[in-house]
Write a protein that holds these residues in place. Structure first.
Motif, PDB file in Angstrom:
ATOM      1  N   GLU A 106       7.603   0.981  -5.917  1.00  0.00           N
ATOM      2  CA  GLU A 106       8.536   1.801  -6.682  1.00  0.00           C
ATOM      3  C   GLU A 106       7.827   2.873  -7.495  1.00  0.00           C
ATOM      4  O   GLU A 106       8.325   3.984  -7.642  1.00  0.00           O
ATOM      5  N   HIS A 107       6.658   2.548  -8.030  1.00  0.00           N
ATOM      6  CA  HIS A 107       5.973   3.469  -8.929  1.00  0.00           C
ATOM      7  C   HIS A 107       4.681   4.024  -8.339  1.00  0.00           C
ATOM      8  O   HIS A 107       3.826   4.508  -9.073  1.00  0.00           O
ATOM      9  N   ASP A 108       4.525   3.935  -7.022  1.00  0.00           N
ATOM     10  CA  ASP A 108       3.323   4.474  -6.389  1.00  0.00           C
ATOM     11  C   ASP A 108       3.450   5.991  -6.243  1.00  0.00           C
ATOM     12  O   ASP A 108       4.457   6.487  -5.717  1.00  0.00           O
ATOM     13  N   PRO A 109       2.467   6.772  -6.706  1.00  0.00           N
ATOM     14  CA  PRO A 109       2.604   8.240  -6.647  1.00  0.00           C
ATOM     15  C   PRO A 109       2.681   8.776  -5.227  1.00  0.00           C
ATOM     16  O   PRO A 109       3.349   9.782  -4.983  1.00  0.00           O
ATOM     17  N   HIS A 110       2.010   8.112  -4.264  1.00  0.00           N
ATOM     18  CA  HIS A 110       2.064   8.604  -2.888  1.00  0.00           C
ATOM     19  C   HIS A 110       3.465   8.451  -2.308  1.00  0.00           C
ATOM     20  O   HIS A 110       3.938   9.326  -1.561  1.00  0.00           O
ATOM     21  N   THR A 147       6.545  12.561  -9.904  1.00  0.00           N
ATOM     22  CA  THR A 147       5.239  12.191  -9.324  1.00  0.00           C
ATOM     23  C   THR A 147       4.084  12.610 -10.225  1.00  0.00           C
ATOM     24  O   THR A 147       3.197  11.806 -10.536  1.00  0.00           O
ATOM     25  N   VAL A 148       4.094  13.888 -10.671  1.00  0.00           N
ATOM     26  CA  VAL A 148       2.980  14.368 -11.496  1.00  0.00           C
ATOM     27  C   VAL A 148       3.014  13.739 -12.887  1.00  0.00           C
ATOM     28  O   VAL A 148       1.991  13.705 -13.572  1.00  0.00           O
ATOM     29  N   LYS A 149       4.180  13.255 -13.311  1.00  0.00           N
ATOM     30  CA  LYS A 149       4.244  12.568 -14.598  1.00  0.00           C
ATOM     31  C   LYS A 149       3.633  11.179 -14.511  1.00  0.00           C
ATOM     32  O   LYS A 149       2.927  10.740 -15.422  1.00  0.00           O
ATOM     33  N   ILE A 150       3.876  10.461 -13.400  1.00  0.00           N
ATOM     34  CA  ILE A 150       3.321   9.113 -13.240  1.00  0.00           C
ATOM     35  C   ILE A 150       1.827   9.170 -12.999  1.00  0.00           C
ATOM     36  O   ILE A 150       1.055   8.379 -13.564  1.00  0.00           O
ATOM     37  N   SER A 156       0.841  -1.191   0.000  1.00  0.00           N
ATOM     38  CA  SER A 156       0.000   0.000   0.000  1.00  0.00           C
ATOM     39  C   SER A 156       0.882   1.249   0.000  1.00  0.00           C
ATOM     40  O   SER A 156       1.659   1.477   0.941  1.00  0.00           O
ATOM     41  N   GLY A 157       0.763   2.048  -1.025  1.00  0.00           N
ATOM     42  CA  GLY A 157       1.584   3.252  -1.137  1.00  0.00           C
ATOM     43  C   GLY A 157       1.224   4.314  -0.116  1.00  0.00           C
ATOM     44  O   GLY A 157       2.109   4.996   0.415  1.00  0.00           O
ATOM     45  N   ILE A 158      -0.074   4.477   0.186  1.00  0.00           N
ATOM     46  CA  ILE A 158      -0.465   5.518   1.133  1.00  0.00           C
ATOM     47  C   ILE A 158       0.038   5.198   2.545  1.00  0.00           C
ATOM     48  O   ILE A 158       0.398   6.100   3.304  1.00  0.00           O
ATOM     49  N   LEU A 159       0.096   3.890   2.896  1.00  0.00           N
ATOM     50  CA  LEU A 159       0.613   3.516   4.212  1.00  0.00           C
ATOM     51  C   LEU A 159       2.124   3.754   4.297  1.00  0.00           C
ATOM     52  O   LEU A 159       2.631   4.260   5.293  1.00  0.00           O
ATOM     53  N   TRP A 160       2.865   3.379   3.270  1.00  0.00           N
ATOM     54  CA  TRP A 160       4.315   3.594   3.276  1.00  0.00           C
ATOM     55  C   TRP A 160       4.636   5.092   3.295  1.00  0.00           C
ATOM     56  O   TRP A 160       5.584   5.542   3.947  1.00  0.00           O
ATOM     57  N   ALA A 161       3.853   5.905   2.551  1.00  0.00           N
ATOM     58  CA  ALA A 161       4.092   7.342   2.548  1.00  0.00           C
ATOM     59  C   ALA A 161       3.873   7.946   3.931  1.00  0.00           C
ATOM     60  O   ALA A 161       4.614   8.840   4.362  1.00  0.00           O
ATOM     61  N   GLU A 162       2.863   7.439   4.646  1.00  0.00           N
ATOM     62  CA  GLU A 162       2.621   7.931   5.997  1.00  0.00           C
ATOM     63  C   GLU A 162       3.688   7.429   6.958  1.00  0.00           C
ATOM     64  O   GLU A 162       4.091   8.144   7.890  1.00  0.00           O
TER      65      GLU A 162
END
Length: 954
Positions: free
Chosen positions: A851-855, A880-883, A823-829
């Motif tokens: 690797e490619h999660d925008p968060h 980020t905005v490109k992906i 989960s990208g949102i969990l790793w970002a937090e």
């Protein structure tokens, strides 16, 4: 014997020398007088010829003695006696610095040393190896130092003759080859003049403004040369002249005033107690400066009055300002003087060849006018009026060049020669300054030229409305085919008279469409809107019957003019009548959409609305037509509530896509929600979405009660639609009805237990009212019913963090990452839950997992931002905005970053890219974009709003 033989040799040698020196007796004598000594190898003095030994030898004298030496003869050459030189041969000894005999010798040859050095350089040959060539040998001649004899000259002449003959045999071919080589070389390497020849020709197209905008070349001179000190002229006071005038006088008697006032009280200037001013002393040589000033002013007035005349009759030079308008006297022509002389000569030739050719006289007069010779131009054009009295252009040019009253006289003379010229009458009216005089001239013109529409229009414009109506009545009788006069008369008449005027106009001009359109506008203005459609249909039929081709572009332009004039019914009737003329069936949709866009661009909104309405009637099932109409209503419309009511009544319980339901839902969504395409983003549009948009519309407009009623009615039909429950709970929260909001969320969770948004809204409601334990229980219950849901785990972690329980939040994050490892949102937090030293390590782990999660990429960009690594942070924001360009939070953080560390151009670039991407997702983005207060804001405004609420707490 040996003694005699040696003595004989010396005597013969001396005799030979004497014969050689006899050729130049004067020179020898001078040398002997200067003390020169003849010399042998031993330096003994020469023996005189009158010795006793020579007496016996004269009897056996050789016949060649005393004769001139043969050509090339060198004394003593046969016996090898050539290695000695006497002083008589080289002259007296001189120092290298002594001047030469030539008094006018050039520099470098004025001393003996300079000449000796020059001769030595000429005699020496350059036999260096660098000057040697295997084929040509040395660069110079090896025998250049030798004597040049007659056989050498003869040989050179023979070789020169041979070279000349050989050269003439190949001369033509060589010259042709050389010419071709030169042309080829010029083509490959043209001169600078040839390279810029095309650019020189283009200079003729350069305008005066472009030429003046060319920057000046910098001045390379020094400051003193660039800015020379101007000569300062100080006006001399009048007292100076008076003083010197008096000093030149001779006084033969004592002034009685001197005895009266004593020496220091002299009445002359400079005295301490003079009874007269310095410049006004009443003496015989009195200088009246006041009269001099008056004379000067009189002279200046005379000169100014001479140049005060101009073409327009106004003064070119301001007599009161003296030098204010002197620039106007400078000729404005930019041609060369020689060109002007050539043009003057050519025009003179044209005039003399064909004196009755009007353009020649006009061109000649304008040439003189441009060069500043106004009077010559006037004389020429008046001569032209005599030679070409029937030329309208010549008379008009003469009137233009002549000043005021003279121009009136010229026009009067022109009228006598050309009584039917409309342009001359108009020029005569323009020359008059009084309105009554203008009217008198125009009425006189109408008596002679009653068929001129132009004269009637100018005359009517000068009259009052009542007099204009009377004059127009006469004008339409004289010019019954002028549509403008008929329409002007109809506008001034009453309703009934205007109808009669338009009917009479249609009888006289049955092929003009403007009369029919004016009749329709007349009926609309007087409230007879039912007649508008009939008049336009009858116009189409009548024009076709009279052979007029219906041009739809012209009719659409007329409709746009009606729209701008406020005749809405007329413009819509015209659109409906001509929109389908001349178009193939397969091209209708495309053509009509282009017509609608054109009307919108021209500001004719009612025309565009009529085109869309007609298109929707013809293509009721075309999604693209409904979308275009929806965009139009979004930007320019005010009919949402009526359209949505029609949609609800059309299909209140429909669950299938297509048909009018789809179209009305899309129209409502786009008009008031700003979504670009509901169909492509949310799948098939059904009836509950119509209700949702209706509730949303009433909510944003502030009609809370109407929104609540619509929501209640919608839930009767679609109780399993979670967005309706969310909207109902949020409406209750806005009204501060916490219990009803909690009840709405709970009922919604019973019907929709897998809606993450409902669980989050209920948990945040309990947290806001202080029920932290209940909020924690709700989230735990949500995790049990919806396992492996990152949104619920993230909300649980944030709940504990906001409550200040960081240890519990870290424990929950560890459990969440075990259950949802990708989960990208969990790793970002998780990156920002760690202490600052461990964040980099955590970000590396997050990139390995996602690797490619925008968060995650956004979290890494914020990490670099917090460490003040500006370049790296910008690179990760761009990545980020490109992906994921649809993530609004990334654009908001990126814009906030550029506001703090970027330039204004970079900020505008991010804003422009965000507007093009049109992001729709993101926690922070949706919180602002879906707020009821921001429903009319565009993407750029929402971006600025979200960025302003971001705090750099990380």
């Amino acid at each position: 014997v040996s003694i005699k033989s040696s003595l004989l040799k010396r005597v013969v040698g001396s005799a030979t020398m004497a014969s050689a020196t006899a050729k130049q007796p004067a020179k020898a004598a001078s040398k002997a007088a200067s003390g020169g000594t003849g010399g042998s190898a031993g330096g003994a003095p020469a023996m005189p010829l009158a010795s006793p030994l020579m007496g016996g030898l004269n009897k056996k004298k050789k016949p060649f003695l005393g004769m001139a030496a043969p050509l090339g003869y060198v004394p003593g050459l046969g016996r090898g006696a050539t290695g000695f030189t006497t002083r008589s041969d080289i002259g007296p000894a001189r120092d290298a610095n002594d001047p030469v005999d030539d008094r006018h010798a050039p520099p470098g040859k004025r001393t003996v040393g300079d000449q000796m050095k020059k001769n030595q350089e000429e005699d020496e040959e350059d036999l260096n190896d660098t000057n040697y060539d295997e084929f040509n040998g040395y660069a110079g001649s090896l025998f250049s130092s030798g004597p040049y004899e007659k056989d050498d000259e003869e040989a050179d002449a023979i070789y020169a003759a041979l070279d000349k003959r050989m050269d003439e045999r190949r001369k033509e071919r060589r010259e042709l080859r050389e010419k071709e080589e030169i042309e080829k070389y010029r083509m490959e390497r043209p001169k600078i003049q040839q390279q810029f020849s095309d650019l020189k020709r283009k200079l003729a197209e350069v305008t005066e403004d472009e030429w003046l905008s060319i920057p000046e070349v910098g001045d390379a001179r020094n400051k003193r040369q660039r800015n020379p000190r101007h000569e300062k002229l100080t006006p001399v006071p009048d007292s100076f002249f008076a003083k010197h005038l008096q000093t030149g006088e001779n006084h033969t008697s004592v002034d009685p005033l001197q005895g009266q006032f004593a020496g220091l009280a002299t009445p002359f200037p400079g005295g301490l107690n003079t009874p007269y001013p310095g410049g006004m002393t009443p003496e015989a040589g009195e200088l009246d400066m006041r009269k001099i000033g008056q004379a000067r002013n009189t002279l200046m007035d005379m000169r100014l009055s001479q140049v005060s005349d101009s073409v327009s009759g106004q003064t070119v030079v301001d007599p009161k300002g003296y030098l204010t308008d002197l620039n106007s006297m400078i000729p404005t022509h930019g041609g060369d003087i020689s060109d002007i002389k050539k043009a003057r000569l050519l025009l003179k030739s044209v005039r003399e060849t064909n004196p009755h050719h009007p353009p020649a006289w006009i061109a000649s007069a304008r040439l003189e006018e441009v060069t500043g010779k106004l009077q010559v131009a006037r004389n020429l054009i008046m001569k032209g009026t005599e030679m070409c009295p029937k030329s309208e252009d010549v008379w008009l040019e003469a009137a233009r060049l002549q000043p005021g009253d003279t121009a009136k006289a010229v026009v009067a003379q022109a009228v006598r020669h050309l009584p039917q010229s409309v342009r001359i009458y108009i020029r005569a009216a323009e020359l008059e300054t009084d309105i009554r005089a203008k009217k008198r001239v125009l009425r006189k013109a109408l008596e002679n030229v009653s068929k001129s529409v132009r004269l009637w229009k100018i005359a009517v414009e000068l009259e009052e409305p009542e007099d204009a109506r009377i004059m127009l009545s006469r004008a339409v009788e004289c010019c019954p085919t002028s549509v403008e006069l008929w329409l002007a008369l109809a506008r001034l008449e009453t309703y009934e008279n205007a109808r009669r005027v338009l009917n009479k106009a249609r009888e006289n001009i049955p092929t003009d469409r403007h009369i029919w359109i004016t009749a329709a506008k007349l009926e609309e203005a007087n409230g007879n809107t039912q007649m508008v459609e009939k008049i336009i249909d009858r116009a189409i039929t009548s024009l076709r019957a009279n052979g007029v081709e219906i041009n739809r572009e012209q009719w659409i332009q007329d409709a746009e003019e009606c729209d701008k004039a406020g005749s809405v019914a007329t413009c819509q009737a015209v659109i409906r009548a001509v929109i389908g003329i001349g178009i193939e069936e397969e091209d209708c949709k495309h053509t009509w959409m282009e017509d609608a866009d054109s009307c919108v661009a021209h500001g004719a909104l009612e025309c565009a609305r009529a085109i869309y309405a007609h298109a929707l009637q013809v293509f009721p099932s075309k999604k693209s037509v409904w979308l275009r109409a929806a965009y139009f209503e979004k930007n320019h419309g005010t009919r949402a509530r009526r359209l949505l009511a029609k949609a609800r009544s059309s299909a209140p319980t429909a669950r299938v896509s297509g048909g009018p339901l789809t179209n009305w839902t899309t129209l409502g969504a786009i008009s008031y929600e700003g979504l670009s395409c509901v169909i492509t983003r949310h799948g098939p549009i059904t009836g509950f979405k119509v209700f949702m948009k209706s509730v949303r519309l009433e909510w944003v407009l502030g009609n809370i009660d109407a929104a609540h009623e619509l929501c209640t009615e919608a839930l009767k039909h679609y109780e399993d639609f979670p967005k309706l429950w969310m909207m109902r709970g949020q409406i209750e929260e806005q009204s501060e009805n916490i219990d009803k909001a909690r009840e709405a969320y709970n009922q919604g969770l019973k019907k929709c237990p897998h809606s993450m948004s409902l669980w989050l809204l209920l948990s945040r409601l309990e947290e806001r009212v202080g029920q932290l334990t209940r909020a924690r229980a709700i989230l735990e219950k949500a995790r049990l019913k919806n396992p492996q849901t990152p949104e619920i785990w993230l909300e649980s972690v944030r709940l504990e963090y906001r409550a200040g329980l960081k240890n519990i939040s870290n424990t929950l994050m560890a459990k969440a990452l075990q259950e949802c490892p990708n989960s990208g949102i969990l790793w970002a937090e998780a990156v920002f839950l760690e202490a600052r030293p461990q964040r980099k390590t955590k970000s590396v782990d997050a990139l390995k997992k996602c690797e490619h999660d925008p968060h995650v990429l956004l979290a890494v960009a914020k990490l670099f931002w917090s460490e003040r690594k500006i370049t790296k942070a910008r690179e990760w924001f761009l990545r980020t905005v490109k992906i994921e360009p649809d993530l609004g939070d990334a654009w908001a953080f990126f814009y906030k970053f550029e506001l703090q560390h970027g330039t204004e151009e970079q900020q505008q670039e991010v804003k422009k890219r965000c507007e093009n991407a049109e992001p729709r997702h993101g926690e922070l983005w949706c919180a602002e974009s879906k707020h009821v207060l921001n429903w009319q804001k565009n993407i750029g405004e929402i971006l600025v709003l979200v960025a302003s609420k971001i705090k750099n707490t990380f």
